[in-house]
Every structure is written in C-alpha cells, then in structure tokens.
Motif scaffolding. Structure first.
Motif, PDB file in Angstrom:
ATOM      1  N   MET A  35     -13.161  33.264 -19.611  1.00 46.36           N
ATOM      2  CA  MET A  35     -14.186  32.979 -18.800  1.00 46.36           C
ATOM      3  C   MET A  35     -13.657  32.015 -18.097  1.00 46.36           C
ATOM      4  N   ARG A  36     -13.452  31.062 -17.927  1.00 41.67           N
ATOM      5  CA  ARG A  36     -13.647  29.684 -16.825  1.00 41.67           C
ATOM      6  C   ARG A  36     -13.070  29.873 -15.917  1.00 41.67           C
ATOM      7  N   PHE A  37     -11.984  30.741 -15.230  1.00 43.51           N
ATOM      8  CA  PHE A  37     -12.052  30.959 -13.957  1.00 43.51           C
ATOM      9  C   PHE A  37     -13.195  32.327 -13.386  1.00 43.51           C
ATOM     10  N   TRP A  38     -13.744  33.083 -14.099  1.00 44.90           N
ATOM     11  CA  TRP A  38     -14.207  33.920 -13.604  1.00 44.90           C
ATOM     12  C   TRP A  38     -15.901  33.441 -13.878  1.00 44.90           C
ATOM     13  N   GLN A  39     -16.468  32.291 -14.535  1.00 44.02           N
ATOM     14  CA  GLN A  39     -17.828  31.318 -14.397  1.00 44.02           C
ATOM     15  C   GLN A  39     -18.061  31.554 -13.080  1.00 44.02           C
ATOM     16  N   VAL A  40     -17.047  30.823 -12.944  1.00 42.24           N
ATOM     17  CA  VAL A  40     -17.251  29.448 -11.280  1.00 42.24           C
ATOM     18  C   VAL A  40     -17.333  30.508  -9.851  1.00 42.24           C
ATOM     19  N   GLY A  41     -16.759  31.988 -10.165  1.00 45.72           N
ATOM     20  CA  GLY A  41     -16.900  33.130  -8.960  1.00 45.72           C
ATOM     21  C   GLY A  41     -15.722  32.084  -8.536  1.00 45.72           C
ATOM     22  N   SER A  42     -14.563  33.946  -8.460  1.00 47.03           N
ATOM     23  CA  SER A  42     -13.373  33.611  -7.969  1.00 47.03           C
ATOM     24  C   SER A  42     -13.018  34.908  -7.656  1.00 47.03           C
ATOM     25  N   ILE A  80     -21.498  34.321  -7.491  1.00 52.42           N
ATOM     26  CA  ILE A  80     -21.216  33.246  -6.401  1.00 52.42           C
ATOM     27  C   ILE A  80     -22.156  33.644  -5.687  1.00 52.42           C
ATOM     28  N   VAL A  81     -22.246  32.113  -5.618  1.00 58.39           N
ATOM     29  CA  VAL A  81     -24.270  32.512  -5.179  1.00 58.39           C
ATOM     30  C   VAL A  81     -24.368  31.363  -3.757  1.00 58.39           C
ATOM     31  N   PHE A  82     -25.190  31.526  -3.175  1.00 55.91           N
ATOM     32  CA  PHE A  82     -25.423  31.493  -1.366  1.00 55.91           C
ATOM     33  C   PHE A  82     -25.214  32.184  -0.426  1.00 55.91           C
ATOM     34  N   VAL A  83     -24.533  33.089  -1.128  1.00 56.70           N
ATOM     35  CA  VAL A  83     -23.903  33.978   0.271  1.00 56.70           C
ATOM     36  C   VAL A  83     -25.172  35.222   0.177  1.00 56.70           C
ATOM     37  N   SER A 123      -2.955  24.318  -5.186  1.00 56.22           N
ATOM     38  CA  SER A 123      -3.379  25.407  -6.271  1.00 56.22           C
ATOM     39  C   SER A 123      -4.614  25.849  -5.084  1.00 56.22           C
ATOM     40  N   GLU A 124      -5.713  26.019  -5.757  1.00 56.28           N
ATOM     41  CA  GLU A 124      -6.648  26.745  -4.935  1.00 56.28           C
ATOM     42  C   GLU A 124      -8.230  25.876  -5.104  1.00 56.28           C
ATOM     43  N   LEU A 125      -8.796  26.020  -4.644  1.00 57.95           N
ATOM     44  CA  LEU A 125     -10.604  26.311  -5.310  1.00 57.95           C
ATOM     45  C   LEU A 125     -11.197  27.748  -4.903  1.00 57.95           C
ATOM     46  N   GLN A 126     -11.857  27.410  -6.151  1.00 57.81           N
ATOM     47  CA  GLN A 126     -12.384  29.061  -6.363  1.00 57.81           C
ATOM     48  C   GLN A 126     -13.228  29.274  -5.456  1.00 57.81           C
ATOM     49  N   VAL A 127     -14.160  30.428  -5.182  1.00 61.74           N
ATOM     50  CA  VAL A 127     -14.908  30.266  -3.264  1.00 61.74           C
ATOM     51  C   VAL A 127     -16.077  30.416  -4.213  1.00 61.74           C
TER      52      VAL A 127
END
Length: 358
Positions: free
Chosen positions: A203-210, A282-285, A330-334
């Motif tokens: 869940m760790r990548f999914w939870q931050v929004g990716s 994913i928040v704020f959009v 690497s990358e920063l999650q969206v």
C-alpha cells in the motif's frame, strides 16, 4: 421666444432605458466567444502536456521521438511509450478529469469554496475501504479495489453531508465535519498499516497517490466508471445553477433539488471512487482547479465544469512530470507534488477575507 433643443438620448429609448444598456450588449455577446476560445486554448494545452508526459521519464525522449513511438510501431521508442508511459498518461488524464469534476460539483452542491474530495474526506473514505480490503480480505488489483472504494466514498459523502447539517449545512460546518472524518480515517489507515507489514509494502506507494504503477488493465477498468460519472456531472450544470439560487427558486425554474443532490452524490462517488482505487488518494486538485477556473468563467457551471474537466488533467499530469524530473533517477509521487503545490494555495485562499466571512 427661444427654442431649446431637446437633449439626445444615447443608447436607450424614451422609456427610461439606462444610457449604458446598448454598449453592454456587444460585451455580453463577446463573453461566450471568449470562454469558448479559452476552452479551445485549454484543450491545446492539454494536448501539449499529454505529449510531454510521453516524453519525460527515467530515459528522456525528444518530442519527436515520443510522437514517433506513439504512432510508429517500428520506432525504437515504441515499447517505452506504449508499455510504460501511455498507460500512465491515460490514467493521469482520467484521474484528473475525475478529481476536477468532483471538486467542481462538490463546491457547487455545498456552496462551499473549500469543498474538495480530499479535504472533505471523500478520498480518505475510499482509501480506508481499500486498505480494509487489502489487509482483512486479501483483495489485490484494481478490479478488487474498485467496489470497496465506491462503498467508502459513498459512505463518507453521505456522512459528511448529514453531520454538516444536511440542507441547512454551512460551508464552515461541512469543512469541520470533513476535516474530522478525514483525520479519523487517515489514523485508521495508518493503524492498519502498522499492524500488517505485508499490506504496508503493497500500500505504501498507492497511499501517497501515484501514477507509476498504471497498466492497460487499470485504465480500461477505470474508464467506464469515470465516463459515466463525468457525463452525470456535466448534465448537472443547469440544475446546479438553479440550486445556487435556493431550493424554492430552483423548483420555480423547473429543477428538482432532491434529485439534483442525489445525482451529484452519485457522480462524486463514481469519480472519486474510481480515481482513488486506481491512483490512491490525491488531494488539492479538486480544490485548486475550480478556483482558477472560476476566475476565468464566473460561477456558471455550464462553463465551469467543462473547464475543470480539461484543466484538472493538465495540473495532475504537469505535477507528475515535475515529480519525474525533480526525482531523477527515481521520482517523486504525484500525490506528494500536488500537496507541495496545493498547500500554499490553500493557506492563501483561507486567509482571504471574503472566504473567512463566507
């Protein structure tokens, strides 16, 4: 005997029409043309961002190579574009449309300028349901997540509206109810992850929004739900305009407030549930884009919602591109990038006097 000339009446008749009525008519006639031109420019901007999303990644491509990889099966970049970047780009497009329309409908429905699928806990409700499915029921994959995500989003939508006061809800009460539920649900998600380390890894990548794990199957599974939700949201433009005048005025104009509210909740549930199951919360959009659009179009939902559907994926994909560029190799999650961009915007907006007095 002295004759005096009668004064000329400019821009009106003798019936008392205001002198500046005539000059305003061409201005009012030009407004829809300007909005249509702005929408066309937004579509062109979206096409540019879509192409940039295909070009940027761990191995950057030129725009020419990205286009060649998209249309030419013999191109050296065909595999990179079609197997890695195209699903990610299409998922960002769909999720952006979903979050932008959900935010626009929520703000119109609740008359709350702070309404957002993230801030009011809708995304957190979907996330809590998905985490429960993963940890307690062993569910895996988007097709397994989607039903739980809809259930969580719908439950929180109804609960926030009820706790906030129902028809008598004020923006402040809705914001407080959403914030409280969001905090409780985030705590629940964290507790489940701490107790189940195997689920935490999944869940760790999914939870931050990716968007990083997007696949063709994810896109095709999310597509019908987001299309149906988007069509319902766009069809609500006129009823939401009427509802903004109050229930009595809406009924006088032929609208049915109860049916409008139910349809709006259905649209929000479909859009937020599908987007959250596919990408994570994913928040704020859904907060930022409607406010930027309102400055261009005014409060008319017939223009606001189409603009939100176009500019929200522009913001989401641009944030994803920025995360890929800044986080190399690497990358920063969206989801992290949208929080960094949206946090200052939210603080600025809350500090504005007219919002504090709403």
């Amino acid at each position: 005997m002295t004759l005096t000339k009668s004064p000329k009446v400019h821009g009106g008749s003798a019936a008392g029409q205001p002198p500046d009525a005539e000059p305003d008519r061409p201005e009012r006639a030009r407004a829809p043309l300007a909005r249509a031109a702005g929408l066309l420019a937004s579509l062109l901007l979206l096409l540019v961002v879509l192409l940039l999303s295909l070009a940027f990644g761990a191995r950057p491509l030129s725009l020419g190579d990205a286009w060649s990889g998209l249309v030419d099966s013999g191109s050296a970049s065909w595999t990179v574009v079609h197997e890695m970047r195209l699903p990610r780009t299409l998922l960002g497009l769909l999720a952006g449309i979903a979050l932008g329309l959900a935010g626009g409908v929520m703000q119109a429905l609740t008359r709350n300028p702070l309404a957002d699928p993230g801030l009011l806990g809708i995304n957190a409700g979907a996330a809590a349901a998905v985490v429960t499915a993963i940890s307690f029921f062993g569910v895996a994959g988007y097709t397994g997540y989607i039903g739980f995500a809809f259930l969580g989003a719908a439950a929180v939508s109804v609960l926030v509206y009820a706790v906030g006061g129902g028809r008598g809800a004020t923006p402040a009460r809705l914001a407080l109810a959403g914030t409280a539920l969001n905090a409780a649900l985030v705590s629940y998600v964290s507790a489940v992850q701490l107790m189940d380390t195997a689920s935490l890894d999944r869940m760790r990548f999914w939870q931050v929004g990716s968007l990083a794990r997007a696949q063709d199957a994810t896109v095709t599974s999310a597509l019908p739900f987001i299309v149906v939700g988007a069509l319902i949201a766009l069809a609500l433009a006129r009823p939401l305009n009427a509802l903004a005048l109050g229930d009595d005025a809406a009924r006088a104009l032929g609208s049915r407030p109860t049916r409008t509210r139910v349809a709006a909740i259905v649209a929000i549930t479909l859009l937020c549930g599908a987007a959250t199951a596919a990408c994570g919360p994913i928040v704020f959009v859904g907060l930022m884009v409607p406010h930027m659009v309102r400055a261009l179009t005014g409060p008319d939902q017939r223009w606001m919602l189409p603009y939100c559907a176009v500019l929200s994926p522009v913001l989401l994909l641009a944030a994803d591109i920025l995360g890929r560029v800044l986080g190399r190799p690497s990358e920063l999650q969206v989801g992290i990038v949208t929080v960094v961009l949206g946090g200052p915007f939210f603080l600025y907006f809350v500090r504005r006097r007219r919002v504090a007095q709403a």
